[in-house]
Design an enzyme around this catalytic site. Structure first.
Site, PDB file in Angstrom:
ATOM      1  N   SER A 196      -4.690  -3.080  -3.531  1.00 20.88           N
ATOM      2  CA  SER A 196      -3.871  -3.051  -4.725  1.00 20.88           C
ATOM      3  C   SER A 196      -2.608  -3.916  -4.607  1.00 20.88           C
ATOM      4  CB  SER A 196      -3.459  -1.604  -5.000  1.00 20.88           C
ATOM      5  OG  SER A 196      -2.664  -1.092  -3.949  1.00 20.88           O
ATOM      6  N   LYS A 223       6.155  -5.216  -4.177  1.00 21.32           N
ATOM      7  CA  LYS A 223       5.063  -4.631  -4.969  1.00 21.32           C
ATOM      8  C   LYS A 223       5.644  -3.740  -6.061  1.00 21.32           C
ATOM      9  CE  LYS A 223       0.729  -2.075  -4.263  1.00 21.32           C
ATOM     10  NZ  LYS A 223      -0.167  -1.453  -3.247  1.00 21.32           N
ATOM     11  N   SER A 259      -5.309  -1.372   0.817  1.00 19.55           N
ATOM     12  CA  SER A 259      -4.513  -2.195  -0.101  1.00 19.55           C
ATOM     13  C   SER A 259      -3.587  -3.205   0.559  1.00 19.55           C
ATOM     14  CB  SER A 259      -3.681  -1.296  -1.020  1.00 19.55           C
ATOM     15  OG  SER A 259      -4.500  -0.617  -1.940  1.00 19.55           O
TER      16      SER A 259
END
Lengths: 440, 440
Positions: free
Chosen positions: A147, A77, A171
């Site tokens: 996210s 990420k 997320s």
């Protein structure tokens, strides 16, 4: 079977057996990415040549010196520092930024022999619900969630076996459900979060995505996740006791989640488990509001630097945290912070009575559109309570898209939760009604 | 008066009045450092040419575009990332390492116009009590304290007006006392800790060093530290009520601290304050042990990456955290974590009844030798409770070295505490018996 289809555990077996090189494996994944990237757009940064170079380097390591993740591809990420790739946080403020440092988790993964493929998309600073460019691999008109959008979509689309995410609200678990994969948020702070962009220190937690629980267990070994008592691997659903918990946000559940929870409980019972529906005591009702208060007031200090240097490039949602537009007083902030803290041991006591708590992961299937990454309503309380949570795929919604359910255990019962997740996952994936497909 | 002798507030006045340029100021500080560095050794990294270059750049900014810290020199503890200087954590593992990224606090300081002088010494990862090369400016045979050794010594020795430190046990307040300067540990998480080496997420707190409370207030403005009610600047000692708290570790206090606390209370009373000696309820007795448990168990995950890549270069104290040699169970860890959390609001209620709580900063004067940085016994409970704490200098020990006292307030009463600290500091510095000297 093409190498890109392998789970991490399966790929490791082939590397050990000598039937696959890391370079061959990397080329298969890169080819898969090339085929699918236009549809999914999971990557914020990926340099195929560099990946091959790293893969060759891993192949050159003598077998006896190879790490426990030798050659396993990992998507990272893009709020996690990687010394050899940009880290841009989906923020124009950090466009092209290349901190020459590895986050703690990246150091650990590299040392274990992981092949860092590239950086995956995120919402801005992993802090908003405004989606990046990424699309749900199961339906490109829909969000992959957020996210941790890119890591979850890449794992769901067979572009990588392992993805790293984070969870501050929902997320990790939410995109896990939307993409039909396993997701795991360990106990808060059980893995060092050093070198990750901060939203809220007391909430932010590293999370993992994979297509098998064995892969999550492999990662848990590498990150030295240890319960007080290491669980036996022969956990049996038959004779075990689960709690079924709808939570106070249950009225938000759509038909897909309502059906999934019903089916999930039914399947567990059919396999010999006792499933007891429970409610949390009324003092837990404040958790969603308290989570929001802590988040917004932590954002007040977290985003001060970006607000100062480039307010116009910061989303209004985050600038509002800094300006404290909701006028959250310090007293209110502390009431929420302390209130959550007081509930944590109480919840552990409740959860400790069960093999795990079965509870929704999401409101429903991934919603249409990529502007919004969906609602973290069913995830935020577990983030606040610091408990380990897994998403178990296996169900589908009204349009056939994947829906998962969450399993929750007391803090630092991470390994226990994974053992239970493995047994539950076999049932849900086998009989829940949704089947994983490989799109071309 | 030479420019290097100025506080930050005084230097700012001269910059604004046009009677001093940042370059002249920087040259004065660099000259002071050159004179004194062999004796004090506060710096882990300092490039005089680069400092001058930065100073010139600041001088070239038109007056109307200058920030609130324009030209103010700041020393940065070497566990904080600075994109233009190495960050080495006093660890051979990170020797020469240069992460190209600024910690959140550095972004904020640079934006405010601060002149980052260089990096200051620390104990290994700010996590041990084994001292770096730095010596106490008041007596080079003694430790300046730690872990923020260099920042505190540099401020105490007039090599910089402002130093950044951190506190996980007593790493800001203790060196503040040993070096005869003001030190301030704000409420936990009131300032973003992003980009700092982690020891314990729930304990690590940014701290400041200065030679005046006005300078600490200046920094608090820049970092947007805000109480619910901004305090009036005309706080009067006369008619106010202080608590005097010896704490459960009082038996460790040496003669210097015993005398300082007695004199401090006497001075406050002489100036018209009521000083009430209090004891904390017995449930607070476990705090020192709980602090230690949280610290060691957090170190278990924090130092895993360094343990994996270079165990032989990690001090045994920290490697032992990773190996959990003390066999701290998860249950014990959580009992400590939750136990501390439950005490925080209780302490706020107690402290809220007073202008501040007066309590020791240290066991005594800085001990002889630089191997050990001294004991954090009197600091750890405030770190655990997340309260703001200031060190107020003004007293001296049996050999004439400085001793300070701590003032403590409830969480998010940072600005209140500074206003009280200013009034108390005037009295302690004026009548406490110790006078700041400039050594040559």
């Amino acid at each position: 079977m093409e190498p890109y289809q392998l789970t991490a555990t399966q790929a490791l077996d082939k590397f050990k057996g000598g039937s696959l090189t890391v370079e061959e494996y990397a080329r298969s994944l890169l080819s898969r990415i090339e085929t699918r990237d236009a549809a999914v757009k999971a990557w914020a940064y990926l340099d195929p040549e560099y990946v091959i170079q790293q893969a060759r380097q891993l192949d050159s390591i003598p077998p006896e010196k190879r790490g426990p993740l030798h050659g396993v591809a990992v998507a990272v990420k893009d709020i996690m520092y990687t010394k050899d790739m940009p880290t841009q946080h989906n923020s124009p403020i950090y466009e092209g930024d290349e901190p020459k440092v590895d986050a703690a988790c990246i150091i650990t993964l590299r040392h274990a022999g992981a092949l860092i493929l590239g950086k995956t998309t995120t919402t801005e600073f992993a802090s908003t619900t405004h989606g990046p460019k990424t699309r749900n691999p199961h339906d490109p008109t829909r969000t992959p969630g957020g996210s941790s959008s890119g890591s979850a979509a890449a794992v769901g689309d067979f572009q990588t076996p392992i993805g790293l995410g984070t969870q501050t609200g929902g997320s990790t678990i939410r995109p896990g459900s939307y993409n039909g994969i396993y997701a795991f948020k360990p106990t808060w702070n059980a893995i060092s979060r050093e070198g990750l962009k901060v939203y809220s220190l007391i909430l932010d937690t590293i999370g993992f995505f994979a297509r098998s629980v064995e892969d999550l267990q492999l990662l848990s070994d590498v990150f030295a996740l240890e319960d007080d008592v290491h669980p036996q691997d022969d956990f049996s659903i038959k004779g075990s006791k689960f709690a079924l918990l709808k939570t106070t946000v249950w009225p938000q559940a759509g038909p897909g989640t309502v059906a999934a929870l019903e089916t999930g409980a039914k399947l567990l019972r059919e396999h010999g488990a006792e499933v007891e529906e429970i409610e949390l005591p009324p003092e837990f009702d404040k958790l969603p509001e308290w989570h929001s208060i802590v988040l917004h007031s932590d954002g007040r200090s977290t985003f001060l630097p970006e607000y100062r240097i480039a307010k116009d490039k910061l989303s209004p949602f985050l600038a509002n945290h800094v300006e404290n537009v909701n006028k959250i007083s310090r007293a209110t902030q502390l009431e929420a912070f302390d209130g959550i803290a007081a509930l944590r041991p109480n919840f552990d006591t409740i959860a400790g009575k069960y093999a795990a708590i079965l509870t929704p992961s999401v409101v429903d299937e991934a919603p249409v559109g990529i502007e919004s990454t969906g609602s973290p309503a069913f995830n935020a309380i577990w983030t606040a309570l610091h408990t380990p949570v897994s998403n178990i795929p296996g169900f589908k919604g009204e349009t056939g898209l994947p829906i998962g359910l969450s399993l929750v255990a007391p803090r630092y019962h991470d390994r226990h939760l994974l053992v239970v997740s493995k047994a539950v996952g076999e049932i849900f994936e086998g009989e829940g009604g949704w089947k994983r497909e490989i799109y071309s």
